[in-house]
Enzyme design. Structure first.
Site, short mmCIF file in Angstrom:
data_model
loop_
_atom_site.label_atom_id
_atom_site.label_comp_id
_atom_site.label_asym_id
_atom_site.label_seq_id
_atom_site.Cartn_x
_atom_site.Cartn_y
_atom_site.Cartn_z
N ASN A 1 -13.37 5.71 6.71
CA ASN A 1 -13.49 4.62 7.67
C ASN A 1 -12.46 4.67 8.79
OD1 ASN A 1 -15.76 3.44 6.49
ND2 ASN A 1 -14.53 2.19 5.09
N TYR B 1 0.80 -1.22 0.00
CA TYR B 1 0.00 0.00 0.00
C TYR B 1 0.84 1.28 0.00
CZ TYR B 1 -3.62 -3.36 1.17
OH TYR B 1 -4.47 -4.44 1.15
N ASN C 1 -9.30 0.60 8.55
CA ASN C 1 -10.63 0.52 9.16
C ASN C 1 -10.62 0.26 10.66
OD1 ASN C 1 -11.42 0.88 6.53
ND2 ASN C 1 -12.54 -1.05 6.35
N HIS D 1 -4.63 6.32 -0.10
CA HIS D 1 -5.08 6.13 1.28
C HIS D 1 -3.93 6.27 2.28
CE1 HIS D 1 -8.94 5.53 2.93
NE2 HIS D 1 -8.93 4.23 3.14
#
Length: 231
Positions: free
Chosen positions: A147, A49, A101, A54
């Site tokens: 989230n 990631y 999350n 994000h």
């Protein structure tokens, strides 16, 4: 910050234990803190990631860490953390490792450990409602569909914490939201975001040094790219 003024024992050479009054302010973990800001950049762990939309919170934490020589390499409280000083202010830089999350689990654990509360907290995260590279500073607010912020609000029980939102651009109509925020910046977006990470890091310093009220009043003049500063 929930800290107490306490007495603590000191051992003399003779082995005799005496109690000496101290002006130090420290928590029950015996970590001398004084006033400390907990600066949390949100993202997802693992190299998969890295560099995604994000993960802009991680990128800003890395900027701050490089600028002030803070090693964010201690794994604790479900996060990678690093302690240091920025502009004379004690800070804890945090990159939760719970995946986005569940970010609130890490933040709650850190606040509990340091006997801190939301007044010590600054959050940095991505915002798809802002153009690529634009910033928005807020003193409080809802999760707005994010989230990670939703998890933090649930775990700490309040929306009243400072935050720096970093724009990553609106999702194209034909793309899935998760696919979009987990995607990478393309072309000139990369250069824009490099500047945005530096601007966001500067915004954190302004907030920390002068407070968010001063930042709101002055519209953070040192930070080029800030489009809105709101309560």
């Amino acid at each position: 910050m929930g800290l107490q003024q306490m007495s603590f024992p000191l051992l003399q050479n003779s082995g005799e234990m005496i109690l000496q009054q101290s002006s130090f302010m420290y928590n029950e973990r015996k970590e001398y803190l004084g006033e400390m800001y907990i600066i949390v950049g949100l993202g997802n762990p693992t190299s998969r990631y890295a560099g995604t939309r994000h993960n802009v919170g991680f990128e800003v934490i890395d900027c701050l860490a490089r600028k002030y020589g803070i090693d964010v390499n201690t794994k604790k409280h479900k996060a990678m953390i690093g302690k240091g000083t920025m502009e004379g202010q004690r800070v804890l830089l945090v990159k939760p490792q719970t995946f986005m999350n569940l970010s609130g689990e890490s933040v709650r654990e850190i606040l509990d450990y340091y006997k801190a509360d939301e007044s010590n907290l600054i959050l940095i995260y991505d915002d798809i409602s802002l153009a690529v590279g634009q910033l928005r500073i807020r003193a409080k607010g809802s999760a707005g569909g994010h989230n990670g912020i939703k998890s933090i609000i649930q775990h700490i029980g309040t929306q009243e914490f400072w935050r720096v939102k970093v724009g990553v651009g609106e999702k194209p109509a034909h793309r899935d939201l998760a696919d979009y925020v987990l995607g990478h910046f393309q072309g000139e977006e990369k250069e824009i975001m490099e500047e945005a990470f530096l601007d966001a890091a500067d915004a954190v310093i302004v907030m920390m040094k002068d407070g968010i009220e001063a930042a709101i009043k002055e519209e953070v003049p040192e930070v080029e790219g800030v489009v809105q500063v709101t309560e």
